[in-house]
Enzyme design. Structure first.
Site, mmCIF file in Angstrom:
data_model
loop_
_atom_site.group_PDB
_atom_site.id
_atom_site.type_symbol
_atom_site.label_atom_id
_atom_site.label_comp_id
_atom_site.label_asym_id
_atom_site.label_seq_id
_atom_site.Cartn_x
_atom_site.Cartn_y
_atom_site.Cartn_z
ATOM 1 N N LYS A 22 -10.546 -17.708 26.560
ATOM 2 C CA LYS A 22 -11.504 -17.786 27.674
ATOM 3 C C LYS A 22 -12.001 -16.395 28.055
ATOM 4 O O LYS A 22 -13.197 -16.162 28.165
ATOM 5 C CB LYS A 22 -10.829 -18.419 28.898
ATOM 6 C CG LYS A 22 -11.633 -18.251 30.174
ATOM 7 C CD LYS A 22 -10.935 -18.808 31.383
ATOM 8 C CE LYS A 22 -9.975 -17.869 32.062
ATOM 9 N NZ LYS A 22 -10.600 -16.838 32.906
ATOM 10 N N ASN A 23 -11.062 -15.470 28.233
ATOM 11 C CA ASN A 23 -11.467 -14.156 28.732
ATOM 12 C C ASN A 23 -12.307 -13.380 27.734
ATOM 13 O O ASN A 23 -13.063 -12.481 28.124
ATOM 14 C CB ASN A 23 -10.239 -13.333 29.140
ATOM 15 C CG ASN A 23 -9.690 -13.781 30.484
ATOM 16 O OD1 ASN A 23 -10.258 -14.647 31.135
ATOM 17 N ND2 ASN A 23 -8.572 -13.190 30.889
ATOM 18 N N ARG A 92 -15.299 -14.832 39.105
ATOM 19 C CA ARG A 92 -15.662 -13.430 39.276
ATOM 20 C C ARG A 92 -16.347 -12.836 38.063
ATOM 21 O O ARG A 92 -17.160 -11.917 38.189
ATOM 22 C CB ARG A 92 -14.416 -12.604 39.579
ATOM 23 C CG ARG A 92 -13.668 -13.011 40.791
ATOM 24 C CD ARG A 92 -12.401 -12.224 40.894
ATOM 25 N NE ARG A 92 -12.668 -10.808 40.835
ATOM 26 C CZ ARG A 92 -13.046 -10.077 41.865
ATOM 27 N NH1 ARG A 92 -13.177 -10.614 43.039
ATOM 28 N NH2 ARG A 92 -13.272 -8.789 41.711
ATOM 29 N N CYS A 116 -10.230 -12.659 46.121
ATOM 30 C CA CYS A 116 -9.813 -13.753 45.256
ATOM 31 C C CYS A 116 -8.468 -14.246 45.760
ATOM 32 O O CYS A 116 -7.912 -13.704 46.713
ATOM 33 C CB CYS A 116 -9.791 -13.343 43.798
ATOM 34 S SG CYS A 116 -8.260 -12.734 43.202
ATOM 35 N N ARG A 121 -10.030 -7.676 44.962
ATOM 36 C CA ARG A 121 -10.222 -7.225 43.570
ATOM 37 C C ARG A 121 -11.530 -6.451 43.555
ATOM 38 O O ARG A 121 -12.597 -7.022 43.414
ATOM 39 C CB ARG A 121 -10.261 -8.423 42.617
ATOM 40 C CG ARG A 121 -8.886 -9.025 42.402
ATOM 41 C CD ARG A 121 -8.957 -10.241 41.532
ATOM 42 N NE ARG A 121 -9.172 -9.942 40.121
ATOM 43 C CZ ARG A 121 -9.330 -10.886 39.191
ATOM 44 N NH1 ARG A 121 -9.319 -12.148 39.525
ATOM 45 N NH2 ARG A 121 -9.501 -10.553 37.924
ATOM 46 N N PRO A 122 -11.427 -5.128 43.722
ATOM 47 C CA PRO A 122 -12.638 -4.330 43.922
ATOM 48 C C PRO A 122 -13.539 -4.286 42.683
ATOM 49 O O PRO A 122 -13.092 -4.546 41.565
ATOM 50 C CB PRO A 122 -12.088 -2.929 44.226
ATOM 51 C CG PRO A 122 -10.706 -2.909 43.670
ATOM 52 C CD PRO A 122 -10.202 -4.319 43.710
ATOM 53 N N LEU A 125 -15.787 0.373 40.503
ATOM 54 C CA LEU A 125 -16.009 1.071 39.231
ATOM 55 C C LEU A 125 -17.261 0.543 38.527
ATOM 56 O O LEU A 125 -17.993 1.300 37.881
ATOM 57 C CB LEU A 125 -14.794 0.917 38.312
ATOM 58 C CG LEU A 125 -13.491 1.512 38.850
ATOM 59 C CD1 LEU A 125 -12.311 1.107 37.968
ATOM 60 C CD2 LEU A 125 -13.595 3.034 38.934
ATOM 61 N N ASP A 310 -1.369 -11.501 33.574
ATOM 62 C CA ASP A 310 -1.667 -12.936 33.464
ATOM 63 C C ASP A 310 -0.482 -13.749 32.937
ATOM 64 O O ASP A 310 -0.582 -14.976 32.811
ATOM 65 C CB ASP A 310 -2.881 -13.158 32.542
ATOM 66 C CG ASP A 310 -4.191 -12.785 33.218
ATOM 67 O OD1 ASP A 310 -4.189 -12.537 34.432
ATOM 68 O OD2 ASP A 310 -5.220 -12.746 32.514
ATOM 69 N N VAL A 332 -0.408 -4.153 38.263
ATOM 70 C CA VAL A 332 -1.866 -4.290 38.145
ATOM 71 C C VAL A 332 -2.418 -4.942 39.414
ATOM 72 O O VAL A 332 -3.371 -4.453 40.012
ATOM 73 C CB VAL A 332 -2.245 -5.107 36.883
ATOM 74 C CG1 VAL A 332 -3.760 -5.259 36.782
ATOM 75 C CG2 VAL A 332 -1.693 -4.440 35.631
ATOM 76 N N ARG A 402 -9.716 -24.327 34.778
ATOM 77 C CA ARG A 402 -10.562 -23.159 34.524
ATOM 78 C C ARG A 402 -10.173 -22.487 33.217
ATOM 79 O O ARG A 402 -11.010 -21.857 32.577
ATOM 80 C CB ARG A 402 -10.394 -22.128 35.652
ATOM 81 C CG ARG A 402 -11.003 -22.536 36.966
ATOM 82 C CD ARG A 402 -10.926 -21.387 37.932
ATOM 83 N NE ARG A 402 -11.412 -20.175 37.289
ATOM 84 C CZ ARG A 402 -11.134 -18.935 37.683
ATOM 85 N NH1 ARG A 402 -10.392 -18.743 38.744
ATOM 86 N NH2 ARG A 402 -11.605 -17.900 37.037
#
Ligand code: UD1
Length: 433
Positions: A22-23, A92, A116, A121-122, A125, A310, A332, A402
């Site tokens: 997925k990612n 996101r 989230c 979760r900035p 960057l 994850d 993280v 998801r």
């Protein structure tokens, strides 16, 4: 709404196929926007996030359709460079449209993702990087409104601190068609990013140093459509390795097919072996051999090739199945522990202190009604249910849908008593007679 109903105590046996990642699929889909014409993407999983992102692409003007195990994305006409709040808030990664639309159209209006399920979760960057490439950025009604001077970004240097998968992807999308050269320092080297770079290269992008911490990009005016095949899902692989270790029959291998073991990173593989579980790799097959007794192993999450954040929720369940105490520390995302109160309802003995969870293993877990709070949290509840005494009802599994393809089909084929049921979340319990 739907829930999974799992009765624990059945052994996991047989063969589990690993789905496509997925990612990795999401950035590939975003890249397709950069090539006027039709991209053919092979091995795109059938998941909610993919449906959501297909819709994001359609809003911008792309035509997206299923073809075999993948997608056809026709980006001949990208005429509405926007990604709306309604979709970005669901996922996101829709924020990848900032780089993709800037790269293709020279302008973009993309909703800011907001928080989230596990805290802030900035995207600083991503934004600073776009500015370094010459974009002017304004915030209007919760949207990032970005435009490139004279319609095209210029080259720039961006140092990512910390290293970020999302920012690396977004900046590569934007810089590939910028005027001049760019450099991303402390770039992400996750396999998903490397696969994404390969797709950009197949589309004509000029990249150097992919898979290293410094990526250099020579901008080209336009990319061309490409045919590209996605990689297997490494997080599903890690999840199933843990499932086999805790619910398999000792010394009887569980086979995982269509996998890329090298995508998991050395820390996960090392920690897995130290539990006493073993694996044998033959091409794209991995045999997992559960031990008689699991040894508790503490882990600390880190960027690749460190232990993936994850997989920390799933690891917590593995620790509950060991005799002894060990810890899970998330470096993280320091507050990604929404699964803990739900696991506690199943009897897991845990203590959270800052970004560390201490698990006292060895207590028999018990079935309960529990609630999914995010994607990886929900799969950790399914794992716990597989080894618990009695029946567990995992609610709100839209989170699970998801990112895990046909999870209940895969697990039930391998001996797990699991089924999907509709339920009314707001139904009041009956008053006793
Ligand atoms: C991706 C994955 C997600 C995974 C995460 C970390 C996708 C769609 N999602 O998310 O499943 O959990 O990598 O492996 O691929 N950061 C900043 N500023 C930024 C961006 C990030 O400070 O602008 C920080 C984050 O707070 C975090 C770290 O960088 O501490 C890494 O996050 P990042 O790699 O960006 O995660 P995502 O790409 O959002």
């Amino acid at each position: 709404m739907e829930k999974l109903v799992i009765t624990g105590g059945n052994a996991l046996r047989g063969t589990l196929p690993i789905s496509a990642s997925k990612n990795a699929a999401l950035p590939l889909m975003a890249a397709a926007i950069l090539g006027p014409g039709t991209c053919r993407l092979g091995r795109i999983p059938q998941l909610r996030d993919i449906t959501t992102f297909s819709h994001v692409l359609r809003i911008a003007g792309a035509e997206v359709s299923r073809e075999g195990d993948g997608l056809l994305i026709d980006a001949s006409r990208i005429n509405f460079p926007e990604a709306p709040y309604e979709l970005v808030k669901k996922m996101r990664a829709s924020f990848y449209m900032l780089g993709a639309l800037l790269g293709r159209c020279g302008r973009a209006r993309v909703s800011l993702p907001g928080g989230c399920a596990w805290g802030p979760r900035p995207v600083n960057l991503h934004i600073d990087g776009m500015k370094a490439l010459g974009a002017t950025i304004d915030l209007e009604e919760g949207y990032v409104v970005a435009s490139a001077p004279n319609g095209r970004l210029h080259g720039g240097t961006i140092v990512l601190q910390p290293s970020s998968v999302g920012a690396t992807v977004n900046l590569l999308l934007a810089a590939s068609t910028a005027r001049g050269g760019s450099r991303i320092e402390n770039a992400a080297i996750e396999p998903d990013v490397v696969v994404f770079c390969e797709m950009l290269q197949a589309m004509g992008a000029r990249l150097h140093g992919t898979g290293t911490r410094t990526i250099e990009i020579e901008g080209v005016p336009l990319l061309r459509p490409a045919t590209f095949a996605n990689c297997p899902d490494r997080i599903e692989l890690g999840t199933f390795m843990i499932a086999a270790a805790i619910a398999g029959i000792p010394e009887k291998p569980v086979t995982l097919t269509g996998a890329r073991a090298d995508h998991l990173g050395q820390d996960f593989m090392g920690a897995f072996l130290r539990t006493g579980a073993r694996f044998e790799i033959a091409d794209d097959k991995i045999l997992i051999i559960p031990p008689e007794v699991l040894t508790p192993v503490s882990i600390v999450t880190a960027i690749y090739p460190g232990f993936p954040t994850d997989l920390q929720a799933q690891w917590t369940v593995l620790l509950a199945c060991c005799e002894g105490t060990a810890t899970v520390t998330d470096q993280v995302y320091g507050d990604r522990f929404n699964h803990i109160p739900e696991l506690a309802r199943m009897g897991i003995e845990v203590r959270v202190n800052g970004n560390t969870v201490t698990v006292a293993g060895g207590t028999k877990l018990k079935g309960a009604r529990v609630m999914s709070t995010d994607l990886r949290a929900s799969v950790s509840l399914v794992l716990a249910a597989m080894v618990a005494e009695g029946t567990t009802h995992v609610g709100r599994i839209y989170h699970l849908d998801r990112g895990y393809e046909r999870l209940e089909d895969k697990l039930s084929t391998c001996g797990i008593d699991i089924r999907r049921e509709a339920y009314d979340e707001f139904a009041a319990p009956e008053v006793p007679a």
